[in-house]
Design an enzyme around this catalytic site. Structure first.
Site, PDB file in Angstrom:
ATOM      1  N   CYS A   1       0.875  -1.177   0.000  1.00 56.51           N
ATOM      2  CA  CYS A   1       0.000   0.000   0.000  1.00 56.51           C
ATOM      3  C   CYS A   1       0.911   1.225   0.000  1.00 56.51           C
ATOM      4  CB  CYS A   1      -0.957  -0.019   1.187  1.00 56.51           C
ATOM      5  SG  CYS A   1      -0.189   0.212   2.782  1.00 56.51           S
ATOM      6  N   LYS A   2       0.362   2.385   0.259  1.00 60.27           N
ATOM      7  CA  LYS A   2       1.163   3.610   0.161  1.00 60.27           C
ATOM      8  C   LYS A   2       2.221   3.694   1.260  1.00 60.27           C
ATOM      9  CE  LYS A   2       0.755   8.609  -0.258  1.00 60.27           C
ATOM     10  NZ  LYS A   2      -0.161   9.750  -0.285  1.00 60.27           N
TER      11      LYS A   2
END
Length: 161
Positions: A121-122
């Site tokens: 994810c980020k």
């Protein structure tokens, strides 16, 4: 051996292999707990500390270990970011399934159940939700990329557009 030795044996207090066995019939159990509360708390804390890694839902994987797994080729990379985030750069050969769509697309991932899966994810925080969903679906080896794609890019590691 005097009376003290026999009296001690008659109370049935034994310490064997680290376990304490207490005679419940003499009503001494409550006294035993109060007398040894500090030691009991230390034992419970130690047991909890030893079990914590097994109870955690997600296991982080470092960039170095992730790179080694990717280079061996027997790993699936699942990117759960939104499409706009995914387009800013992603790991090569990663599957893009946004977190919001993951429950509906688990069937698409069934072929990867027998191999390790790295979830990206980020920043590495949203991955824990995806990891718990994957584990509930039967995935055994699921990892969270430490620091997410941001950390990966900050270290100058390769991504594709």
């Amino acid at each position: 051996m005097g009376n003290g030795y026999l009296e001690c044996l008659s109370r049935f207090y034994f310490i064997m292999y680290g376990f304490v066995i207490v005679d419940f019939q003499q009503g001494k159990f409550v006294n035993f707990i109060f007398d040894n509360i500090f030691l009991i708390c230390i034992a419970l804390f130690s047991a909890g500390s030893l079990l914590m890694p097994y109870l955690r839902q997600s296991a982080n994987i470092s960039h170095l270990d992730a790179t080694k797994m990717i280079n061996k080729g027997k790993v699936a990379i699942l990117d759960i970011r939104d499409l706009s985030e995914f387009r800013t750069g992603h790991l090569r050969n990663s599957l893009h399934i946004p977190l919001s769509e993951l429950p509906n697309k688990l069937a698409k991932l069934e072929k990867f159940q027998s191999q390790p899966v790295i979830v990206v994810c980020k920043s590495g925080t949203r991955s824990s939700t995806a990891i718990s969903q994957l584990k509930q679906a039967g995935f055994k080896e699921v990892y969270n990329l430490e620091g997410g794609i941001e950390s990966w890019q900050q270290k100058g590691l390769p991504t594709t557009m």
